[in-house]
Design a protein around this motif. Structure first.
Motif, short mmCIF file in Angstrom:
data_model
loop_
_atom_site.label_atom_id
_atom_site.label_comp_id
_atom_site.label_asym_id
_atom_site.label_seq_id
_atom_site.Cartn_x
_atom_site.Cartn_y
_atom_site.Cartn_z
N SER B 67 0.84 -1.19 0.00
CA SER B 67 0.00 0.00 0.00
C SER B 67 0.87 1.24 0.00
N LEU B 68 0.32 2.26 -0.60
CA LEU B 68 1.00 3.55 -0.64
C LEU B 68 0.07 4.54 0.05
N LYS B 69 0.50 5.08 1.17
CA LYS B 69 -0.34 6.02 1.90
C LYS B 69 0.44 7.31 2.11
N GLU B 70 -0.10 8.36 1.53
CA GLU B 70 0.53 9.67 1.61
C GLU B 70 2.00 9.58 1.22
N THR B 162 2.25 14.24 10.05
CA THR B 162 2.28 15.69 10.31
C THR B 162 2.10 16.51 9.04
N THR B 163 2.38 15.91 7.88
CA THR B 163 2.18 16.65 6.63
C THR B 163 0.78 16.47 6.07
N SER B 164 -0.02 15.63 6.71
CA SER B 164 -1.37 15.37 6.20
C SER B 164 -2.28 16.55 6.48
N PRO B 165 -3.20 16.85 5.55
CA PRO B 165 -4.18 17.91 5.85
C PRO B 165 -5.09 17.54 7.01
N TRP B 166 -5.04 16.30 7.45
CA TRP B 166 -5.89 15.86 8.56
C TRP B 166 -5.14 15.89 9.89
N PHE B 167 -3.90 16.34 9.86
CA PHE B 167 -3.16 16.45 11.12
C PHE B 167 -3.83 17.53 11.99
N PRO B 168 -4.15 17.23 13.24
CA PRO B 168 -4.91 18.18 14.08
C PRO B 168 -4.04 19.32 14.59
N ARG B 169 -3.82 20.31 13.75
CA ARG B 169 -2.90 21.39 14.10
C ARG B 169 -3.44 22.31 15.19
N LYS B 170 -4.73 22.31 15.39
CA LYS B 170 -5.25 23.23 16.40
C LYS B 170 -4.82 22.81 17.81
N ASP B 171 -4.45 21.55 17.97
CA ASP B 171 -4.00 21.08 19.27
C ASP B 171 -2.51 21.31 19.48
N VAL B 172 -1.85 21.80 18.44
CA VAL B 172 -0.41 22.00 18.53
C VAL B 172 -0.12 23.49 18.67
N PRO B 173 0.55 23.90 19.74
CA PRO B 173 0.82 25.33 19.90
C PRO B 173 1.79 25.83 18.84
N THR B 174 1.62 27.08 18.45
CA THR B 174 2.54 27.68 17.48
C THR B 174 3.61 28.51 18.19
N SER B 175 3.41 28.77 19.45
CA SER B 175 4.44 29.47 20.21
C SER B 175 4.30 29.10 21.67
N ILE B 176 5.39 29.26 22.38
CA ILE B 176 5.40 28.93 23.80
C ILE B 176 5.90 30.15 24.55
N ILE B 186 7.70 19.76 13.49
CA ILE B 186 7.00 18.78 14.32
C ILE B 186 7.37 17.39 13.82
N ARG B 187 7.52 16.49 14.71
CA ARG B 187 7.65 15.10 14.27
C ARG B 187 6.95 14.20 15.26
N THR B 188 6.53 13.05 14.78
CA THR B 188 5.92 12.06 15.67
C THR B 188 6.91 10.93 15.86
N ASP B 246 11.29 21.24 17.07
CA ASP B 246 10.69 22.05 18.13
C ASP B 246 9.78 21.21 19.01
N LEU B 247 9.09 20.31 18.35
CA LEU B 247 7.98 19.63 19.01
C LEU B 247 8.02 18.14 18.64
N VAL B 248 7.87 17.32 19.62
CA VAL B 248 7.86 15.88 19.38
C VAL B 248 6.59 15.31 19.98
N LEU B 249 5.88 14.52 19.18
CA LEU B 249 4.66 13.88 19.66
C LEU B 249 4.95 12.40 19.87
N THR B 250 4.88 11.96 21.08
CA THR B 250 5.14 10.55 21.39
C THR B 250 3.88 9.94 21.99
N PRO B 251 3.35 8.90 21.36
CA PRO B 251 2.13 8.31 21.92
C PRO B 251 2.39 7.76 23.31
N ARG B 252 1.49 8.04 24.21
CA ARG B 252 1.60 7.54 25.58
C ARG B 252 0.81 6.25 25.69
#
Lengths: 238, 429
Positions: B67-70, B162-176, B186-188, B246-252
């Motif tokens: 399969s080829l996904k994104e 993270t490059t998908s248009p479905w990545f939930p960017r509203k939950d990711v801060p743009t500044s701290i 960002i990377r996962t 800047d930001l790393v998303l690690t599933p808990r």
């Protein structure tokens, strides 16, 4: 081996409870109507051919299994070919406690409500409604020494307002079922087209005359001797 | 690794007929879909091959493919299971996609099944919920059945790339606060699927399936199937180091326990159902950040746990349109009540609604589906339409268009400015 016709598949509620002929009313004549064998159990393999208005056809191989015990009727039809449709199934259970119907499609397994509108079976002209219990408003039509003819009004919103049923007198086998519109035009017909050497139907057809399409079932194997397990008919196993 | 998968698949198909099966069916399927809009589009393609076979009481299915996904190729065995069926039940082991519930995409089987709403929308409803390999024992007696499941793997957390248009960017801060630069990269992080035997997810369900309806009670203990990706902020950002993010998303992977009760009853011409579920120790984000110990200059988002009650009530109705086909309608209302945390006792309460209408031509030549959902508060939601044309037996062409509305800082409203459509074709043999 004596076996009567096929097609537990359509057309009527099949109470299947023996009633002395002398005491029979049109209602229980209809309720005793048989589309498949009246043997206590049987399994058959058949080929369903679906033909549309342009003459294009699709085929499905079906495996049909039925089991009757005291007061209970269990019926399972499933597609065995083509391979990608193998998960399509239709299950109907009829017991003294009630009736349950399940349909497994590509969208998942759904329980059909008792008064739900009929749905197409495996993309054919046969519908789940063809299995619903018959109503009690049958009247005797023009019968002869070999056949019994029954008539009843039907729900007109499905395209027909009257059904005429022709049963073989000897065994209540359904030979023909006609569906007529309000103006008396024949719009849908189920009919036995051929019998096997043993005198049982081997080829039946359901024609949608209004839309010029039809579905035929040709039986290729029938077995009423092989034991059938009741666990085949568990809705939870669909 | 990839070559080993290919060789394995080819061997399966070639050797299939010689395994002595009473019934043997080769299976081939493929599909291509393209997703486009006002952002860079993506292409999905899947080619699967395999077979299913039956030997007396034993049956099995082996399907896998590419399969080829994104833009990323993967090789998977999507179905690889063996099942032993007996009068009193059966034993099934391997990998297979879980089925969905009566509401088309909401599973009534909590536990192992994962999946996200965005994945469902992005693939126009064709996404199959991923499921880890497991062993399922089922015992049946009359109207009663008991199912026990155990898996040596964890359920896969679901997060779009993270490059998908479905990545939930509203939950990711743009500044701290305290940082002089905006967050950009960002990377996962992928986590291994194996878990220790003491953390193997287990599930048990007792079901009573009668003619009047069915009722089930069950429980699950294991890794939470709801994806939870707390943030890690890399504090000492150096723009000259390309590998620093800047930001790393690690599933808990947090263990939870849940119990549930489901009930489904046919009523007149329709069906009603409900599901009530209690989850203990569900992880969630808390206020503030914690300094990561160990020398790396980084902050971890603070987390906590709370107990959650989820209630769901649904109904479906099917209407015949004669030779035109069938119209099906269904709706579900749900509530999500967060019972609070040790720090914050006040419970949070949210509600949602999803519903759908579908029309299917009586011969299965085509279908139209419209689905919609909203969390009710705040006003936001989604609507998704798909037209399917089965132009030949086993050949399908479909077009799907999702529409979103709501404020940009809401779960669905964040996609409102996107104009997305998806076109796909599938092929089964």
């Amino acid at each position: 081996m004596k076996w009567r016709l096929l097609l537990d598949f359509c057309l009527l509620g099949l109470a299947g409870i023996a009633v002395p002929l002398a005491a029979q009313t049109p209602q229980n004549e209809a309720a005793m109507a048989e589309l498949f064998s009246s043997e206590p159990q049987f399994s058959l393999k058949c080929r369903l051919t679906i033909e549309d208005q342009t003459g294009d056809t699709k085929t499905r191989d079906l495996s049909i299994t039925a089991l009757r015990t005291a007061g209970d009727k269990k019926f399972l039809a499933q597609v065995t070919a083509p391979s990608f449709l193998k998960n399509l199934k239709f299950l109907r259970l009829e017991t003294k406690d009630g009736t349950g119907t399940w349909l497994k499609t590509a969208r998942g397994t759904q329980r059909l409500a008792p008064q739900a509108d009929p749905e197409s079976l495996f993309g054919s002209d046969f519908t789940t409604g063809d299995f619903q219990p018959g109503s009690n408003d049958w009247v005797v039509g023009v019968s002869d020494s070999l056949t019994i003819v029954l008539e009843r009004p039907t729900e007109p919103r499905f395209g027909w307002s009257r059904q005429i049923l022709t049963l073989r007198k000897a065994d209540h086998l359904i030979l023909r079922s006609d569906f007529l519109s309000q103006d008396g035009t024949l719009v849908r017909r189920y009919e036995v087209k051929a019998f096997s050497e043993a005198g049982v139907p081997s080829h039946v057809e359901l024609a949608d005359l209004k839309n010029r399409r039809r579905s035929t079932l040709v039986v290729v194997a029938f077995d009423s001797a092989k034991p059938i397990s009741g666990s085949l008919f568990l809705p939870g196993s669909l | 690794m990839r070559h080993r998968h290919i060789v394995f698949l080819v061997l399966l198909v070639l050797l299939g007929p010689s395994v002595g099966a009473q019934e043997f069916s080769p299976l081939f399927s493929g599909g291509v879909s393209a997703e486009a809009g006002d952002q860079p589009g993506s292409l999905h393609a899947v080619v699967d091959m395999g077979f299913d076979a039956r030997w007396e009481a034993l049956s099995g299915q082996f399907i896998g493919g590419a399969s080829l996904k994104e833009g990323r190729p993967t090789w998977d065995l999507t179905h690889a299971w063996l099942e032993f069926s007996a009068e009193a039940g059966g034993l099934k082991a391997g990998v297979w996609p879980d089925g969905r519930g009566p509401a088309q995409f909401r599973s009534l089987v909590p536990g192992f099944t994962t999946g996200s709403g965005t994945e469902f929308l992005a693939t126009a409803g064709t996404a199959t919920p991923p499921s880890p390999g497991k062993v399922v024992l089922k015992l049946v007696t009359g109207e009663w059945s008991w199912t026990g499941e155990v898996s040596p793997w964890r359920p896969a957390p679901s997060m779009p790339d993270t490059t998908s248009p479905w990545f939930p960017r509203k939950d990711v801060p743009t500044s701290i606060p305290g940082l002089l630069y905006p967050l950009r990269a960002i990377r996962t992080v992928a986590v291994p699927s194996e878990v220790g035997w003491e953390r193997w997810p287990v599930r048990s369900e007792l079901r009573w399936l009668a003619l009047w309806g069915d009722i089930s009670v069950g429980g699950y203990h294991g890794i939470d199937t709801q994806a939870f990706f707390p943030l890690r902020l890399i504090y000492a950002y150096d723009p000259n180091l390309l590998d620093v993010f800047d930001l790393v998303l690690t599933p808990r992977l947090s263990p939870v326990s849940m119990v549930w009760l489901t009930l489904e009853v046919p009523v007149a011409a329709g069906t009603l159902w409900t599901e009530q579920r209690l989850t203990k120790d569900r992880p969630k984000v808390a206020a503030g950040y914690l300094l990561v110990p160990g020398g790396q200059t980084a902050l971890d988002q603070n987390t906590t746990t709370s107990d959650v009650w989820e209630g769901l009530w649904g109904g479906a109705y099917s209407l015949s349109a004669g030779s035109w086909g069938q119209v099906r309608m269904w709706t579900e209302a749900s509530v999500y009540r967060d019972m609070g945390t040790p720090e914050k006792k006040a419970p949070d309460f949210t509600a949602g609604w999803v519903g759908g209408v579908s029309w299917e031509e009586s011969r299965g030549l085509g279908s139209l589906d419209v689905l919609a959902g909203t969390p009710w508060d705040p006003v936001q939601g989604w609507l998704w339409a798909r037209a399917t044309w089965n132009w030949m037996e086993g050949r399908t062409l479909w077009l799907g268009v999702p529409v979103f509305w709501g404020a940009a800082d809401t779960a669905w409203g964040q996609f409102a400015s996107r104009r997305v459509w998806a076109l796909g074709t599938t092929w089964d043999q």
